[in-house]
Write a protein that holds these residues in place. Structure first.
Motif, PDB file in Angstrom:
ATOM      1  N   MET A   1       0.826  -1.210   0.000  1.00  0.00           N
ATOM      2  CA  MET A   1       0.000   0.000   0.000  1.00  0.00           C
ATOM      3  C   MET A   1       0.858   1.256   0.000  1.00  0.00           C
ATOM      4  SD  MET A   1      -3.275  -0.790   0.005  1.00  0.00           S
ATOM      5  CE  MET A   1      -4.072   0.610   0.764  1.00  0.00           C
ATOM      6  N   LEU A   2       1.955   1.221   0.750  1.00  0.00           N
ATOM      7  CA  LEU A   2       2.852   2.379   0.789  1.00  0.00           C
ATOM      8  C   LEU A   2       3.643   2.521  -0.500  1.00  0.00           C
ATOM      9  CD1 LEU A   2       4.218   2.012   4.444  1.00  0.00           C
ATOM     10  CD2 LEU A   2       2.502   3.634   3.624  1.00  0.00           C
ATOM     11  N   ALA A   3       4.116   1.397  -1.044  1.00  0.00           N
ATOM     12  CA  ALA A   3       4.961   1.444  -2.249  1.00  0.00           C
ATOM     13  C   ALA A   3       4.170   1.821  -3.489  1.00  0.00           C
ATOM     14  CB  ALA A   3       5.647   0.095  -2.451  1.00  0.00           C
ATOM     15  N   ASP A   4       2.908   1.391  -3.567  1.00  0.00           N
ATOM     16  CA  ASP A   4       2.135   1.634  -4.788  1.00  0.00           C
ATOM     17  C   ASP A   4       1.841   3.111  -4.998  1.00  0.00           C
ATOM     18  OD1 ASP A   4       0.630   0.367  -7.074  1.00  0.00           O
ATOM     19  OD2 ASP A   4      -1.001   1.493  -6.120  1.00  0.00           O
ATOM     20  N   ARG A   5       1.826   3.898  -3.924  1.00  0.00           N
ATOM     21  CA  ARG A   5       1.592   5.338  -4.072  1.00  0.00           C
ATOM     22  C   ARG A   5       2.728   6.012  -4.826  1.00  0.00           C
ATOM     23  NH1 ARG A   5      -0.430   6.808   2.122  1.00  0.00           N
ATOM     24  NH2 ARG A   5      -2.259   5.421   2.125  1.00  0.00           N
ATOM     25  N   LYS A   6       3.918   5.464  -4.711  1.00  0.00           N
ATOM     26  CA  LYS A   6       5.083   6.034  -5.394  1.00  0.00           C
ATOM     27  C   LYS A   6       5.407   5.300  -6.689  1.00  0.00           C
ATOM     28  CE  LYS A   6       5.980   9.056  -2.146  1.00  0.00           C
ATOM     29  NZ  LYS A   6       5.878  10.515  -2.392  1.00  0.00           N
ATOM     30  N   PHE A   7       4.747   4.167  -6.915  1.00  0.00           N
ATOM     31  CA  PHE A   7       5.101   3.362  -8.089  1.00  0.00           C
ATOM     32  C   PHE A   7       4.490   3.964  -9.355  1.00  0.00           C
ATOM     33  CE2 PHE A   7       4.329   0.018 -11.179  1.00  0.00           C
ATOM     34  CZ  PHE A   7       5.565  -0.598 -11.240  1.00  0.00           C
ATOM     35  N   THR A   8       5.268   3.956 -10.432  1.00  0.00           N
ATOM     36  CA  THR A   8       4.785   4.346 -11.756  1.00  0.00           C
ATOM     37  C   THR A   8       5.502   3.508 -12.787  1.00  0.00           C
ATOM     38  OG1 THR A   8       4.784   6.121 -13.411  1.00  0.00           O
ATOM     39  CG2 THR A   8       6.460   6.231 -11.704  1.00  0.00           C
ATOM     40  N   ASP A   9       4.797   3.192 -13.865  1.00  0.00           N
ATOM     41  CA  ASP A   9       5.437   2.358 -14.895  1.00  0.00           C
ATOM     42  C   ASP A   9       6.534   3.109 -15.633  1.00  0.00           C
ATOM     43  OD1 ASP A   9       3.813   4.100 -16.217  1.00  0.00           O
ATOM     44  OD2 ASP A   9       2.866   2.614 -17.513  1.00  0.00           O
ATOM     45  N   LYS A  10       6.737   4.388 -15.280  1.00  0.00           N
ATOM     46  CA  LYS A  10       7.898   5.108 -15.804  1.00  0.00           C
ATOM     47  C   LYS A  10       9.191   4.465 -15.308  1.00  0.00           C
ATOM     48  CE  LYS A  10      10.099   9.661 -15.650  1.00  0.00           C
ATOM     49  NZ  LYS A  10       9.981  11.060 -15.216  1.00  0.00           N
ATOM     50  N   LEU A  11       9.117   3.849 -14.103  1.00  0.00           N
ATOM     51  CA  LEU A  11      10.311   3.269 -13.495  1.00  0.00           C
ATOM     52  C   LEU A  11      10.645   1.892 -14.039  1.00  0.00           C
ATOM     53  CD1 LEU A  11       9.505   4.209  -9.782  1.00  0.00           C
ATOM     54  CD2 LEU A  11      10.934   5.472 -11.394  1.00  0.00           C
ATOM     55  N   VAL A  12       9.679   1.239 -14.682  1.00  0.00           N
ATOM     56  CA  VAL A  12       9.868  -0.146 -15.124  1.00  0.00           C
ATOM     57  C   VAL A  12       9.467  -0.257 -16.584  1.00  0.00           C
ATOM     58  CG1 VAL A  12       9.267  -2.563 -14.734  1.00  0.00           C
ATOM     59  CG2 VAL A  12       9.355  -0.974 -12.803  1.00  0.00           C
ATOM     60  N   LYS A  13      10.352  -0.813 -17.388  1.00  0.00           N
ATOM     61  CA  LYS A  13      10.072  -1.066 -18.801  1.00  0.00           C
ATOM     62  C   LYS A  13       9.939  -2.568 -18.997  1.00  0.00           C
ATOM     63  CE  LYS A  13      12.139  -0.705 -23.383  1.00  0.00           C
ATOM     64  NZ  LYS A  13      13.357  -0.358 -24.123  1.00  0.00           N
ATOM     65  N   THR A  14       8.765  -3.010 -19.415  1.00  0.00           N
ATOM     66  CA  THR A  14       8.494  -4.440 -19.544  1.00  0.00           C
ATOM     67  C   THR A  14       8.350  -4.901 -20.986  1.00  0.00           C
ATOM     68  OG1 THR A  14       6.127  -4.032 -19.316  1.00  0.00           O
ATOM     69  CG2 THR A  14       7.354  -4.534 -17.313  1.00  0.00           C
ATOM     70  N   THR A  15       8.303  -3.953 -21.924  1.00  0.00           N
ATOM     71  CA  THR A  15       8.127  -4.312 -23.324  1.00  0.00           C
ATOM     72  C   THR A  15       9.011  -3.427 -24.170  1.00  0.00           C
ATOM     73  OG1 THR A  15       5.810  -4.667 -22.761  1.00  0.00           O
ATOM     74  CG2 THR A  15       6.381  -4.844 -25.069  1.00  0.00           C
TER      75      THR A  15
END
Length: 743
Positions: free
Chosen positions: A286-300
């Motif tokens: 819950m705490l991490a998802d507030r800061k998470f964005t797919d800008k940080l991770v490239k999956t494709t």
């Protein structure tokens, strides 16, 4: 100097933080185990980092061994890290992944072999240390590859280094699982947090992959630990179907699924400990998802994420823009043709002959009788004394009327021929514009972007929340990892201001965004939002008119297309004053519209040339001078059609770029000059209209090398331009200074 000082201070803080993190990692990981043997994760960490990071890991591990009294038991690990540190201090390739892997494996093997020989167990343990050193080397190589990728791309790239991430994640999670804590298992909590993040943001596939790796890591730590999360992939699979819903609902569902699976399988041993780990993992999620964005991770990869919808929408928008410009060109041509016809009617030469005659008052008494004769005369194909209208028998200026009629017939014939030629040209241009719609399908080159479906949906949802109805939204990340979003509206739903849209999305996303001006294709309006690029442009303009009217025939504009290109455009219309200003404004307006819609520069210039060439039978042309500057990486493209030279100061070098191309609108075949130039922080480019002679180059060079005050440089060039010009007649003058600076 203050700026450089702050940069050095900031770099020092980052280095200190990295060293502190490496020291903590060495301290925590030294007492861990994998598969019943001492874990090699601290050795791999020392091997993957640079010399300062390696030293920090070694000191942290040494401190732990000293406090716990385990220096003797960990002598192989400490010796291996000492060998690694010495090798990194003596080599220039201390951060290269291959070097890190080889040095780590060699350090472990040398240390293990030496200790085995000393205690007389070399034959028994050599095979173990061969295997142990290989695993440590592979993990160090993978970790170094990951660190290099993150430093270079500023994100977690799973497309090129997915295997490396899997190895490092499994090894280090297994090590964390063996950290002795009385109330929870930090490795399990970390693994469940990552698994839940993957399931929530990337669906059931991401959840299953991370869940399986976490379960594998737990079993490597110990079979007992592994049994507590053996059903983690199943819980992640179910949670993955709540993809991008609400974070709290996904966390509750994951916890409930974990409990139900434990009950159904009868695995009630240590159930309280397992549930506590799950609760802590869900809380961390819950705490991490507030800061998470797919800008940080490239999956494709870029090619896979370049959605067909994005490409199709751009091509349709570009095609609509071309058709709209074609309609505008036809409308301008008809308007100018009507004005020319009105001018011709007001200057009827037959009426002028009668106006100059001293008997005009006598003829006026006859009224409509004389007017009827003049009308007959004006429509006759040939006129002679024998065929002269009977209504004008008493006219004393028959010869003058016949001469005027012949002159009118000749002019009318020439006009009709010219109008036929211009009509043919307009038809050709119109057909070419229509053909562009077919050619655009070949323009679908794979853009260097990766589309973000979650961000696209989020922006569209936020806009609808405030009453806006976009027809299509495409949010992407550029090659420099900046957010770029294109929002399309139907004309009837288009907002009046793009600033309002930008402020709403910035506030909702808590991200500072910029926006372009609304761009219309005739059918849709597009607004582009984007994160600030690395650089910005400082632009200063000075100008003066050729006469006292104050109407300058030059037009300039600077703008950004949002994708990372800054544009500065200058056009000089033919002559000076209002007519020249009309030509230059038309060129600049068309260029900006076409470039912003995504068209290539060469195609845009050809299209502008066709419009200028065929918009009226009167000769009209204008120069085009443009600088396209990469605001993400630096560099500049110089574009010229009949424009004056551009002077660039790069460091202490001053260069001049000039060409002998024709202006747009002077020839049916457009001429375009392009040149790629380096352009970085602090560099300056000076553009000027052809009102300034190139003999001024030495003076400009002296100004550029004499200081950095852009306003003073531009004002000095503009104020002294007439002294260098060899022309007797004054011309409009425009000078533009452009400098690239960091945001």
């Amino acid at each position: 100097m203050k700026r450089k000082g702050r940069i050095k201070e900031y770099s020092g803080v980052i280095t200190a933080a990295e060293s502190a993190a490496a020291f903590a990692a060495g301290f925590v990981l030294s007492g861990t185990s994998v598969g019943g043997a001492a874990a090699f994760s601290d050795i791999s960490a020392a091997g993957a980092l640079g010399s300062s990071g390696s030293a920090a890991v070694f000191l942290g591990s040494l401190l732990y061994c000293f406090i716990s009294g385990a220096i003797g038991r960990n002598i192989v690990k400490l010796s291996a890290m000492a060998v690694i540190l010495i090798a990194k201090l003596l080599s220039d390739s201390r951060s290269e992944p291959k070097f890190c892997g080889i040095v780590t494996a060699a350090g472990v093997l040398l240390s293990g072999s030496a200790v085995s020989i000393i205690i007389g167990e070399f034959a028994l343990k050599i095979l173990f240390y061969l295997f142990y050193s290989a695993l440590a080397g592979i993990t160090a190589y993978s970790a170094a590859e990951i660190l290099m990728s993150i430093r270079r791309r500023r994100m977690i790239d799973l497309t090129d280094s997915g295997c490396c991430y899997a190895i490092v994640y499994t090894v280090f999670t297994a090590s964390l699982c063996s950290v002795p804590l009385p109330f929870c298992n930090i490795g399990i909590v970390f693994g469940e947090t990552v698994t839940l993040l993957a399931a929530f943001n990337y669906g059931h596939i991401g959840g299953v992959l991370c869940g399986a790796l976490t379960a594998c890591a737990a079993f490597l730590a110990s079979p007992e630990t592994g049994m507590t999360v053996v059903l983690l992939p199943a819980a992640a699979l179910l949670t993955g179907y709540l993809y991008r819903r609400r974070a709290w609902s996904a966390a509750l569902f994951f916890a409930a699924a974990s409990v139900m699976l434990i009950i159904l399988t009868g695995m009630t041993e240590n159930v309280a400990f397992t549930l506590l780990n799950t609760v802590l993992g869900c809380s961390a999620f819950m705490l991490a998802d507030r800061k998470f964005t797919d800008k940080l991770v490239k999956t494709t990869s870029f090619s896979e994420l370049s959605s067909h919808e994005v490409t199709a929408s751009r091509l349709v928008f570009m095609s609509d823009t071309v058709n709209s410009i074609r309609d505008d060109a036809d409308r301008i041509a008809e308007m100018l043709k009507q004005r020319e016809n009105d001018d011709k009617h007001s200057e009827n030469r037959l009426e002028k002959v009668c106006t100059d005659c001293y008997r005009k008052n006598i003829c006026r008494r006859k009224g409509s009788f004389v007017i009827e004769g003049l009308e007959k005369l004006s429509v006759m194909a040939e006129v002679s004394m024998e065929s002269f209208p009977s209504e004008l028998d008493t006219c004393i200026r028959k010869n003058e009327l016949i001469s005027a009629h012949e002159s009118l017939m000749q002019d009318d014939m020439i006009t009709r021929l010219l109008e036929t030629g211009y009509a043919d040209r307009r038809g050709l241009v119109s057909e070419n514009m229509l053909m562009i719609g077919d050619i655009l399908r070949f323009a679908g080159e794979t853009p260097d972007i990766r589309k973000s479906e979650p961000m696209s949906s989020l922006i569209e949802m936020k806009l609808r929340k405030f009453g806006y109805e976009p027809s299509f939204t495409a949010a992407c990340y550029t090659a420099s990892n900046r957010l770029y979003a294109e929002i399309y509206f139907d004309m009837e739903n288009a907002p009046e201001s793009s600033t309002r849209i930008c402020d709403l999305i910035s506030d909702e996303m808590r991200t500072e965004l910029c926006c372009t001006e609304p761009l219309s294709s005739g059918a849709e309006t597009r607004i582009a939002l984007f994160e600030k690029p690395k650089y910005r442009l400082e632009v200063y303009t000075a100008s003066s008119s050729a006469d006292d009217s104050g109407e300058n025939g030059d037009t300039s504009v600077s703008f950004s297309d949002g994708t990372g290109t800054g544009c500065v455009v200058l056009s000089d219309g033919m002559g000076s004053g209002r007519s020249a200003a009309f030509e230059s404004r038309l060129v600049v307006k068309l260029f900006r519209r076409l470039i912003s819609s995504g068209m290539r520069c060469d195609a845009a210039v050809r299209l502008i040339n066709a419009v200028m060439l065929t918009k009226s039978k009167e000769e009209s042309f204008a120069t085009l001078d443009a600088l396209l500057i990469d605001l993400d990486n630096g560099g500049m493209t110089v574009i010229k059609s009949g424009a004056a030279a551009t002077v660039i100061r790069r460091g202490r070098d001053v260069i001049r770029i000039s060409t002998t191309t024709f202006p747009v609108g002077i020839s049916e075949k457009s001429e375009l000059f392009t040149a790629e130039q380096e352009f970085g922080t602090g560099d300056i480019a000076i553009m000027f209209s052809d009102g300034i002679n190139e003999n001024e180059y030495l003076f400009i060079r002296e100004l550029l090398l004499g200081g950095d005050d852009l306003k003073r440089i531009v004002d000095e060039i503009c104020s002294k331009a007439d002294r260098f010009s060899p022309n007797i007649r004054n011309d409009d003058i425009t000078v533009i200074g452009v400098r690239i600076v960091e945001n």
